[in-house]
Scaffold this motif. Structure first.
Motif, PDB file in Angstrom:
ATOM      1  N   LEU A  76       8.547   8.123  -7.752  1.00  0.00           N
ATOM      2  CA  LEU A  76       7.434   8.495  -6.879  1.00  0.00           C
ATOM      3  C   LEU A  76       7.497   7.603  -5.653  1.00  0.00           C
ATOM      4  O   LEU A  76       7.450   6.376  -5.776  1.00  0.00           O
ATOM      5  CB  LEU A  76       6.089   8.293  -7.585  1.00  0.00           C
ATOM      6  CG  LEU A  76       5.735   9.279  -8.671  1.00  0.00           C
ATOM      7  CD1 LEU A  76       4.409   8.895  -9.314  1.00  0.00           C
ATOM      8  CD2 LEU A  76       5.652  10.692  -8.113  1.00  0.00           C
ATOM      9  N   ASP A  77       7.638   8.225  -4.501  1.00  0.00           N
ATOM     10  CA  ASP A  77       7.680   7.486  -3.243  1.00  0.00           C
ATOM     11  C   ASP A  77       6.315   7.572  -2.580  1.00  0.00           C
ATOM     12  O   ASP A  77       5.787   8.664  -2.366  1.00  0.00           O
ATOM     13  CB  ASP A  77       8.756   8.069  -2.323  1.00  0.00           C
ATOM     14  CG  ASP A  77      10.153   7.866  -2.893  1.00  0.00           C
ATOM     15  OD1 ASP A  77      10.415   6.772  -3.412  1.00  0.00           O
ATOM     16  OD2 ASP A  77      10.967   8.803  -2.807  1.00  0.00           O
ATOM     17  N   ILE A  78       5.772   6.401  -2.268  1.00  0.00           N
ATOM     18  CA  ILE A  78       4.427   6.306  -1.710  1.00  0.00           C
ATOM     19  C   ILE A  78       4.513   5.662  -0.333  1.00  0.00           C
ATOM     20  O   ILE A  78       5.083   4.581  -0.176  1.00  0.00           O
ATOM     21  CB  ILE A  78       3.501   5.446  -2.610  1.00  0.00           C
ATOM     22  CG1 ILE A  78       3.614   5.859  -4.088  1.00  0.00           C
ATOM     23  CG2 ILE A  78       2.069   5.487  -2.106  1.00  0.00           C
ATOM     24  CD1 ILE A  78       3.320   7.310  -4.373  1.00  0.00           C
ATOM     25  N   ALA A  79       3.947   6.341   0.648  1.00  0.00           N
ATOM     26  CA  ALA A  79       3.869   5.802   2.003  1.00  0.00           C
ATOM     27  C   ALA A  79       2.458   5.279   2.237  1.00  0.00           C
ATOM     28  O   ALA A  79       1.475   5.949   1.927  1.00  0.00           O
ATOM     29  CB  ALA A  79       4.204   6.888   3.030  1.00  0.00           C
ATOM     30  N   ILE A  80       2.391   4.076   2.785  1.00  0.00           N
ATOM     31  CA  ILE A  80       1.129   3.484   3.191  1.00  0.00           C
ATOM     32  C   ILE A  80       1.198   3.388   4.707  1.00  0.00           C
ATOM     33  O   ILE A  80       2.142   2.818   5.249  1.00  0.00           O
ATOM     34  CB  ILE A  80       0.939   2.052   2.616  1.00  0.00           C
ATOM     35  CG1 ILE A  80       1.335   1.962   1.139  1.00  0.00           C
ATOM     36  CG2 ILE A  80      -0.461   1.532   2.884  1.00  0.00           C
ATOM     37  CD1 ILE A  80       0.547   2.788   0.194  1.00  0.00           C
ATOM     38  N   ILE A  81       0.224   3.941   5.389  1.00  0.00           N
ATOM     39  CA  ILE A  81       0.234   3.924   6.841  1.00  0.00           C
ATOM     40  C   ILE A  81      -0.909   3.017   7.293  1.00  0.00           C
ATOM     41  O   ILE A  81      -2.082   3.376   7.225  1.00  0.00           O
ATOM     42  CB  ILE A  81       0.085   5.336   7.445  1.00  0.00           C
ATOM     43  CG1 ILE A  81       1.245   6.240   6.986  1.00  0.00           C
ATOM     44  CG2 ILE A  81       0.078   5.265   8.955  1.00  0.00           C
ATOM     45  CD1 ILE A  81       1.034   6.974   5.726  1.00  0.00           C
ATOM     46  N   SER A  82      -0.545   1.790   7.717  1.00  0.00           N
ATOM     47  CA  SER A  82      -1.558   0.802   8.082  1.00  0.00           C
ATOM     48  C   SER A  82      -0.956  -0.247   9.007  1.00  0.00           C
ATOM     49  O   SER A  82      -0.138  -1.067   8.576  1.00  0.00           O
ATOM     50  CB  SER A  82      -2.117   0.124   6.833  1.00  0.00           C
ATOM     51  OG  SER A  82      -2.930  -0.967   7.187  1.00  0.00           O
ATOM     52  N   GLU A  83      -1.399  -0.237  10.243  1.00  0.00           N
ATOM     53  CA  GLU A  83      -0.922  -1.224  11.210  1.00  0.00           C
ATOM     54  C   GLU A  83      -1.313  -2.638  10.788  1.00  0.00           C
ATOM     55  O   GLU A  83      -0.502  -3.567  10.881  1.00  0.00           O
ATOM     56  CB  GLU A  83      -1.472  -0.914  12.598  1.00  0.00           C
ATOM     57  CG  GLU A  83      -0.947  -1.833  13.665  1.00  0.00           C
ATOM     58  CD  GLU A  83      -1.345  -1.406  15.067  1.00  0.00           C
ATOM     59  OE1 GLU A  83      -1.010  -2.156  15.994  1.00  0.00           O
ATOM     60  OE2 GLU A  83      -1.987  -0.362  15.239  1.00  0.00           O
ATOM     61  N   LEU A  84      -2.533  -2.800  10.315  1.00  0.00           N
ATOM     62  CA  LEU A  84      -2.984  -4.139   9.899  1.00  0.00           C
ATOM     63  C   LEU A  84      -2.141  -4.685   8.752  1.00  0.00           C
ATOM     64  O   LEU A  84      -1.722  -5.844   8.780  1.00  0.00           O
ATOM     65  CB  LEU A  84      -4.461  -4.102   9.494  1.00  0.00           C
ATOM     66  CG  LEU A  84      -5.469  -3.911  10.617  1.00  0.00           C
ATOM     67  CD1 LEU A  84      -6.868  -3.722  10.055  1.00  0.00           C
ATOM     68  CD2 LEU A  84      -5.425  -5.097  11.565  1.00  0.00           C
ATOM     69  N   LEU A  85      -1.884  -3.865   7.743  1.00  0.00           N
ATOM     70  CA  LEU A  85      -1.089  -4.312   6.606  1.00  0.00           C
ATOM     71  C   LEU A  85       0.354  -4.597   7.029  1.00  0.00           C
ATOM     72  O   LEU A  85       0.937  -5.606   6.647  1.00  0.00           O
ATOM     73  CB  LEU A  85      -1.122  -3.267   5.491  1.00  0.00           C
ATOM     74  CG  LEU A  85      -0.310  -3.600   4.240  1.00  0.00           C
ATOM     75  CD1 LEU A  85      -0.793  -4.897   3.595  1.00  0.00           C
ATOM     76  CD2 LEU A  85      -0.387  -2.438   3.254  1.00  0.00           C
ATOM     77  N   PHE A  86       0.933  -3.722   7.823  1.00  0.00           N
ATOM     78  CA  PHE A  86       2.305  -3.898   8.307  1.00  0.00           C
ATOM     79  C   PHE A  86       2.434  -5.234   9.037  1.00  0.00           C
ATOM     80  O   PHE A  86       3.315  -6.040   8.743  1.00  0.00           O
ATOM     81  CB  PHE A  86       2.672  -2.737   9.239  1.00  0.00           C
ATOM     82  CG  PHE A  86       4.080  -2.770   9.748  1.00  0.00           C
ATOM     83  CD1 PHE A  86       5.079  -2.083   9.091  1.00  0.00           C
ATOM     84  CD2 PHE A  86       4.400  -3.466  10.907  1.00  0.00           C
ATOM     85  CE1 PHE A  86       6.393  -2.104   9.567  1.00  0.00           C
ATOM     86  CE2 PHE A  86       5.702  -3.497  11.388  1.00  0.00           C
ATOM     87  CZ  PHE A  86       6.698  -2.809  10.712  1.00  0.00           C
ATOM     88  N   ASP A  87       1.535  -5.488   9.984  1.00  0.00           N
ATOM     89  CA  ASP A  87       1.590  -6.731  10.755  1.00  0.00           C
ATOM     90  C   ASP A  87       1.340  -7.961   9.885  1.00  0.00           C
ATOM     91  O   ASP A  87       1.982  -8.999  10.053  1.00  0.00           O
ATOM     92  CB  ASP A  87       0.594  -6.697  11.914  1.00  0.00           C
ATOM     93  CG  ASP A  87       1.004  -5.728  13.018  1.00  0.00           C
ATOM     94  OD1 ASP A  87       2.177  -5.306  13.044  1.00  0.00           O
ATOM     95  OD2 ASP A  87       0.145  -5.391  13.847  1.00  0.00           O
ATOM     96  N   LYS A  88       0.422  -7.836   8.940  1.00  0.00           N
ATOM     97  CA  LYS A  88       0.121  -8.946   8.029  1.00  0.00           C
ATOM     98  C   LYS A  88       1.356  -9.312   7.207  1.00  0.00           C
ATOM     99  O   LYS A  88       1.706 -10.493   7.061  1.00  0.00           O
ATOM    100  CB  LYS A  88      -1.036  -8.552   7.108  1.00  0.00           C
ATOM    101  CG  LYS A  88      -1.363  -9.558   6.045  1.00  0.00           C
ATOM    102  CD  LYS A  88      -2.461  -9.013   5.128  1.00  0.00           C
ATOM    103  CE  LYS A  88      -2.525  -9.808   3.853  1.00  0.00           C
ATOM    104  NZ  LYS A  88      -3.377  -9.181   2.855  1.00  0.00           N
ATOM    105  N   LEU A  89       2.050  -8.311   6.660  1.00  0.00           N
ATOM    106  CA  LEU A  89       3.232  -8.565   5.844  1.00  0.00           C
ATOM    107  C   LEU A  89       4.382  -9.129   6.672  1.00  0.00           C
ATOM    108  O   LEU A  89       5.087 -10.036   6.232  1.00  0.00           O
ATOM    109  CB  LEU A  89       3.667  -7.290   5.129  1.00  0.00           C
ATOM    110  CG  LEU A  89       2.717  -6.805   4.040  1.00  0.00           C
ATOM    111  CD1 LEU A  89       3.152  -5.434   3.533  1.00  0.00           C
ATOM    112  CD2 LEU A  89       2.625  -7.800   2.902  1.00  0.00           C
ATOM    113  N   LEU A  90       4.539  -8.614   7.872  1.00  0.00           N
ATOM    114  CA  LEU A  90       5.607  -9.111   8.736  1.00  0.00           C
ATOM    115  C   LEU A  90       5.360 -10.576   9.114  1.00  0.00           C
ATOM    116  O   LEU A  90       6.285 -11.395   9.109  1.00  0.00           O
ATOM    117  CB  LEU A  90       5.712  -8.237   9.987  1.00  0.00           C
ATOM    118  CG  LEU A  90       7.016  -8.276  10.744  1.00  0.00           C
ATOM    119  CD1 LEU A  90       8.207  -7.989   9.851  1.00  0.00           C
ATOM    120  CD2 LEU A  90       6.972  -7.297  11.892  1.00  0.00           C
TER     121      LEU A  90
END
Length: 182
Positions: A76-90
């Motif tokens: 199961l491939d799950i996409a999460i679309i979140s600028e805040l989460l992306f930037d936080k993880l980076l």
């Protein structure tokens, strides 16, 4: 993404909301930021053949497992679309890796990591081995992998623009392939 999710319609009826809610809560994102993609969404795979990228087999969900139970079930491939989460993880990865200067994580695939980051996509399979998106998310993923007896993969997109562009390009490539091999 609109439309019924194949996996939750045909395999685990009435669980889609709880599944998405658990993932959303573990990442502190809105449930609308969660999308099931790939064969779990469609009921068939639109990945090109591993050996010949010009060919698309359109294998049905769990095809390999159904022809030989020694094969893995479809994931199961799950996409999460979140600028805040992306930037936080980076930012967290940047801090943990001493501004990407040290190889403290023993990861060998920096080129793939950079390729996907530049495409606005944070892929767990290209992260350093000990990098965790969140402990809570790891628990949720493990819970559903045990329950559904299949892998659950999470990818995080910086925005809907990157998510839609990625999928639009895939559809375009499939169209070109069908015309060329049609």
């Amino acid at each position: 993404m609109k439309g019924k999710v194949f996996f939750f319609r045909d395999f685990e009826a009435h669980e889609e909301f709880l599944f998405k809610k658990d993932i959303a809560q573990s990442l502190d994102v809105h449930i609308r930021d969660i999308a099931v993609v790939g064969s779990g969404k469609l009921g068939f795979s639109i990945k090109p053949d591993k050996h010949d990228k010009r060919l698309y087999e359109y294998k049905s969900f769990d095809y390999d497992f159904l022809i030989d139970s020694n094969n893995k079930k479809s994931d199961l491939d799950i996409a999460i679309i979140s600028e805040l989460l992306f930037d936080k993880l980076l930012l967290e990865l940047y801090r943990q890796s001493n501004s990407y200067m040290t190889d403290t994580f023993s990861w060998g695939n920096r080129k793939s990591f950079a390729y996907y980051i530049l495409k606005g996509w944070f892929r767990q399979d290209f992260m350093p081995l000990n990098f965790v998106i969140s402990p809570a998310t790891d628990l949720v993923v493990k819970k559903y992998e045990l329950k559904y007896k299949r892998d659950v993969n999470i990818g995080i997109y910086k925005s809907w623009y990157y998510f839609e562009s990625y999928h639009r390009n895939n559809v375009y490539n499939i169209q070109l392939n069908n015309i060329a091999n049609g």
